[in-house]
Design a protein around this motif. Structure first.
Motif, PDB file in Angstrom:
ATOM      1  N   GLN A 263     -51.434  90.001  -8.427  1.00  0.00           N
ATOM      2  CA  GLN A 263     -51.386  91.465  -8.534  1.00  0.00           C
ATOM      3  C   GLN A 263     -52.781  92.074  -8.651  1.00  0.00           C
ATOM      4  OE1 GLN A 263     -49.818  93.279 -12.096  1.00  0.00           O
ATOM      5  NE2 GLN A 263     -48.668  94.749 -10.876  1.00  0.00           N
ATOM      6  N   ASP A 264     -53.654  91.401  -9.385  1.00  0.00           N
ATOM      7  CA  ASP A 264     -55.026  91.903  -9.514  1.00  0.00           C
ATOM      8  C   ASP A 264     -55.706  91.960  -8.148  1.00  0.00           C
ATOM      9  OD1 ASP A 264     -54.582  92.026 -12.165  1.00  0.00           O
ATOM     10  OD2 ASP A 264     -55.888  90.370 -12.731  1.00  0.00           O
TER      11      ASP A 264
ATOM     12  N   VAL B  86     -54.466  94.900  -6.277  1.00  0.00           N
ATOM     13  CA  VAL B  86     -55.042  96.154  -6.791  1.00  0.00           C
ATOM     14  C   VAL B  86     -56.462  96.333  -6.261  1.00  0.00           C
ATOM     15  CG1 VAL B  86     -55.838  97.329  -8.871  1.00  0.00           C
ATOM     16  CG2 VAL B  86     -53.642  96.177  -8.861  1.00  0.00           C
TER      17      VAL B  86
ATOM     18  N   HIS C 147     -58.432 104.961 -15.243  1.00  0.00           N
ATOM     19  CA  HIS C 147     -58.869 103.708 -15.837  1.00  0.00           C
ATOM     20  C   HIS C 147     -59.627 103.987 -17.131  1.00  0.00           C
ATOM     21  CE1 HIS C 147     -59.315  99.493 -13.905  1.00  0.00           C
ATOM     22  NE2 HIS C 147     -58.856  99.425 -15.121  1.00  0.00           N
TER      23      HIS C 147
ATOM     24  N   MET D 239     -54.254 106.226  -3.281  1.00  0.00           N
ATOM     25  CA  MET D 239     -53.971 104.981  -3.993  1.00  0.00           C
ATOM     26  C   MET D 239     -52.514 104.559  -3.793  1.00  0.00           C
ATOM     27  SD  MET D 239     -54.808 103.993  -7.908  1.00  0.00           S
ATOM     28  CE  MET D 239     -53.423 104.779  -8.643  1.00  0.00           C
TER      29      MET D 239
ATOM     30  N   MET E 286     -51.530 101.107  -2.053  1.00  0.00           N
ATOM     31  CA  MET E 286     -50.724 100.114  -2.777  1.00  0.00           C
ATOM     32  C   MET E 286     -49.512  99.706  -1.952  1.00  0.00           C
ATOM     33  SD  MET E 286     -51.766  99.266  -5.889  1.00  0.00           S
ATOM     34  CE  MET E 286     -52.724  99.794  -7.268  1.00  0.00           C
TER      35      MET E 286
ATOM     36  N   ALA F  95     -48.286 101.967  -9.377  1.00  0.00           N
ATOM     37  CA  ALA F  95     -49.650 101.897  -8.835  1.00  0.00           C
ATOM     38  C   ALA F  95     -50.668 102.086  -9.966  1.00  0.00           C
ATOM     39  CB  ALA F  95     -49.840 102.955  -7.762  1.00  0.00           C
ATOM     40  N   LEU F  96     -50.419 103.063 -10.832  1.00  0.00           N
ATOM     41  CA  LEU F  96     -51.351 103.338 -11.925  1.00  0.00           C
ATOM     42  C   LEU F  96     -51.347 102.205 -12.953  1.00  0.00           C
ATOM     43  CD1 LEU F  96     -50.751 107.158 -12.428  1.00  0.00           C
ATOM     44  CD2 LEU F  96     -52.794 106.060 -11.535  1.00  0.00           C
ATOM     45  N   ARG F  97     -50.151 101.705 -13.235  1.00  0.00           N
ATOM     46  CA  ARG F  97     -50.059 100.621 -14.212  1.00  0.00           C
ATOM     47  C   ARG F  97     -50.815  99.385 -13.709  1.00  0.00           C
ATOM     48  NH1 ARG F  97     -47.921  96.185 -14.824  1.00  0.00           N
ATOM     49  NH2 ARG F  97     -46.845  96.308 -12.825  1.00  0.00           N
ATOM     50  N   ALA F  98     -50.619  99.101 -12.424  1.00  0.00           N
ATOM     51  CA  ALA F  98     -51.282  97.922 -11.842  1.00  0.00           C
ATOM     52  C   ALA F  98     -52.802  98.081 -11.904  1.00  0.00           C
ATOM     53  CB  ALA F  98     -50.823  97.732 -10.411  1.00  0.00           C
ATOM     54  N   MET F  99     -53.278  99.313 -11.606  1.00  0.00           N
ATOM     55  CA  MET F  99     -54.723  99.532 -11.633  1.00  0.00           C
ATOM     56  C   MET F  99     -55.269  99.369 -13.056  1.00  0.00           C
ATOM     57  SD  MET F  99     -56.989 102.831 -10.579  1.00  0.00           S
ATOM     58  CE  MET F  99     -56.959 103.512 -12.194  1.00  0.00           C
ATOM     59  N   ARG F 100     -54.527  99.918 -14.021  1.00  0.00           N
ATOM     60  CA  ARG F 100     -55.012  99.872 -15.413  1.00  0.00           C
ATOM     61  C   ARG F 100     -55.034  98.452 -15.961  1.00  0.00           C
ATOM     62  NH1 ARG F 100     -51.552 105.070 -16.584  1.00  0.00           N
ATOM     63  NH2 ARG F 100     -53.179 106.660 -16.544  1.00  0.00           N
ATOM     64  N   THR F 101     -54.111  97.643 -15.496  1.00  0.00           N
ATOM     65  CA  THR F 101     -54.021  96.304 -16.082  1.00  0.00           C
ATOM     66  C   THR F 101     -54.755  95.246 -15.258  1.00  0.00           C
ATOM     67  OG1 THR F 101     -51.908  95.976 -14.962  1.00  0.00           O
ATOM     68  CG2 THR F 101     -51.809  96.744 -17.244  1.00  0.00           C
ATOM     69  N   ALA F 102     -55.306  95.657 -14.121  1.00  0.00           N
ATOM     70  CA  ALA F 102     -56.012  94.673 -13.285  1.00  0.00           C
ATOM     71  C   ALA F 102     -57.223  94.129 -14.031  1.00  0.00           C
ATOM     72  CB  ALA F 102     -56.449  95.323 -11.983  1.00  0.00           C
ATOM     73  N   ALA F 103     -57.333  92.822 -14.047  1.00  0.00           N
ATOM     74  CA  ALA F 103     -58.447  92.187 -14.762  1.00  0.00           C
ATOM     75  C   ALA F 103     -59.659  92.064 -13.848  1.00  0.00           C
ATOM     76  CB  ALA F 103     -58.018  90.812 -15.240  1.00  0.00           C
TER      77      ALA F 103
END
Lengths: 194, 168
Positions: free
Chosen positions: A131-132, A135, A155, A185, A189, B57-65
Motif C-alpha cells: 500500500q505504501d 501511495v 499529511h 489524488m 489512487m 485515499a487520504l488515510r492511505a497517504m497519512r499512514t504511508a511509511a
C-alpha cells in the motif's frame, strides 16, 4: 526545556527564547521532534532522497542562524516549513529556474524518487508494504503545486492560512490548489488500484 | 443503507454532495451542511462510494511509511552544534564592531556643531559650493555605519560560499 507541544502559547514563547539563545538542547529536541515531518515534506517537495537529506540539514542550520526571527506567535512547524521551502526555492533559482511553479509541467517534472534506494537487503525491499508503494506512486503522479498543498494539509495537518503563509500565496489560491490536489489524488489512487 | 431513492435524486444533488465531501476535507463543513450530506450519503450509493474512496485515499497517504535515513538526525545535530559554536565564537567580535560604531555615533553627535563649523570653514576656504560641503557633512555621519556594514559584508559572503559548496 521540554518541548511537548508547539501549540501552547507559553511553550511557543519558551521555544522562541530557546531559538534566540541558540540553546543546543532546544535544537536537539526540535530535530528529534520534527525529523520525520520535515524530511517527509522535503522528500515530497524535491522528489529526491539525497537532496532531501541535504536540505534537511541546511534547514536546521538556517533555523539556528535565523532563530531570532521566530516570534513565538505562529506555529513553529509552519515557520520551519517556510524556511525549508525557501531553501529549496533558492536552490532552484541558482539552477536558473524562476520558481517551484515553473517545475510543475508534468513533462518536465522530475519523477518522485521516494523509494528507499539504500535498503539493506532485497528481502527488505520485497517486504515493503504494498500500500505504501501504491501511495508513493499515486503521489508521484500529482503535479508539484498540488502535491505540496496536499502534503501540507492532509499529511502535516496545517491550517489553510498556515499553508498560505508557508507558500506565500493568497488563501483562495491555496484552497483552489487543495480542491484540485484532492481530485488529482483521488484519480491517481484509482489509477494505481486498477 | 437504503439506496432506493438514488435514481430519483436530481443530478445537482449529487454534484452538491461531491462538492461538500471535498469541502469537508479541505475547509470543514457547517453543521447544517454536514447533516444534509450525511442524509444524502445514507440514500446514495454512488456518493457514499465517492466519500469512501476519498477517505481511503487520504488515510492511505497519512499512514504511508517513508523510511527515515539512519543517522540523519544525529548528523544534523552534530552540524548544528558546530555551527552554534562558530556563531558563539564570532559573537564578541561582532559586539565589538557594534560597540565601536555606537561610540562613534555618540561622539559624532557630541561634536556635530564643531564638525559643522569645520566643514563650513573648509568649504569657504576652498570655495566649495554650500550644497557640496553640507553633503560632505552628511556623509561624515555615515562612516561608522559604513564600516560596520563592510565588516558584516565581508563575513556573510564567506558563509554563503560555504553553504553553497556544502549543497554542491
Amino acid at each position: 526545556m521540554a518541548i511537548r507541544t508547539t501549540t501552547d502559547t507559553s511553550d511557543l514563547r519558551a521555544l522562541a527564547e530557546g531559538l534566540k539563545r541558540r540553546d543546543p538542547d532546544v535544537f536537539d529536541q526540535l530535530i528529534e521532534q520534527y525529523q520525520f515531518r520535515l524530511f517527509r515534506y522535503l522528500l515530497y517537495l524535491t522528489g529526491h532522497r539525497e537532496r532531501a537529506e541535504d536540505f534537511f540539514q541546511e534547514t536546521w542550520i538556517r533555523v539556528l542562524e535565523r532563530g531570532y526571527q521566530y516570534d513565538g506567535k505562529s506555529k513553529f512547524e509552519a515557520w520551519l516549513f517556510t524556511i525549508a521551502r525557501n531553501l529549496v526555492i533558492d536552490w532552484q533559482r541558482q539552477r536558473k529556474v524562476q520558481s517551484l511553479d515553473t517545475l510543475t509541467d508534468p513533462a518536465q517534472e522530475t519523477p518522485l524518487q521516494i523509494a528507499d534506494t539504500r535498503s539493506p537487503s532485497p528481502l527488505h525491499a520485497a517486504m515493503r508494504d504494498e500500500q505504501d508503494s501504491a501511495v508513493r506512486a499515486s503521489l508521484a503522479q500529482i503535479s508539484l503545486i498540488y502535491r505540496e498543498v496536499v502534503v501540507l494539509r492532509f499529511h502535516e495537518e496545517l491550517q489553510i492560512d498556515e499553508i498560505a503563509s508557508v507558500m506565500n500565496l493568497p488563501i483562495s489560491t491555496v484552497k483552489t490548489r487543495l480542491y484540485r490536489g484532492l481530485e488529482a489524488m483521488r484519480v491517481a489512487m484509482q489509477g494505481v488500484a486498477s | 443503507m437504503n439506496y432506493e431513492n438514488e435514481q430519483a435524486m436530481p443530478a445537482n444533488e449529487h454534484a452538491r454532495a461531491k462538492r461538500l465531501i471535498d469541502q469537508h476535507h479541505v475547509e470543514g463543513l457547517a453543521a447544517q451542511e454536514r447533516a444534509w450530506l450525511d442524509a444524502h450519503l445514507q440514500d446514495c450509493g454512488d456518493c457514499a462510494a465517492f466519500a469512501h474512496s476519498t477517505e481511503e485515499a487520504l488515510r492511505a497517504m497519512r499512514t504511508a511509511a517513508i523510511p527515515f535515513p539512519a543517522g540523519l538526525a544525529s548528523r544534523t545535530q552534530f552540524r548544528v552544534h558546530l555551527r552554534a559554536q562558530q556563531l558563539l565564537e564570532r559573537e564578541p567580535r561582532r559586539l565589538a564592531v557594534w560597540a565601536v560604531a555606537g561610540m562613534s555615533w555618540v561622539l559624532g553627535i557630541a561634536t556635530a556643531p564643531y564638525v559643522w563649523q569645520l566643514f563650513s570653514w573648509v568649504g569657504e576656504r576652498l570655495h566649495v559650493p554650500k550644497l557640496v560641503w553640507e553633503l560632505g557633512f552628511g556623509l561624515w555621519w555615515l562612516i561608522p555605519a559604513s564600516i560596520a556594514g563592510a565588516i558584516l559584508l565581508v563575513e556573510n559572503p564567506r558563509d554563503r560560499f560555504s553553504d553553497a559548496s556544502r549543497r554542491r
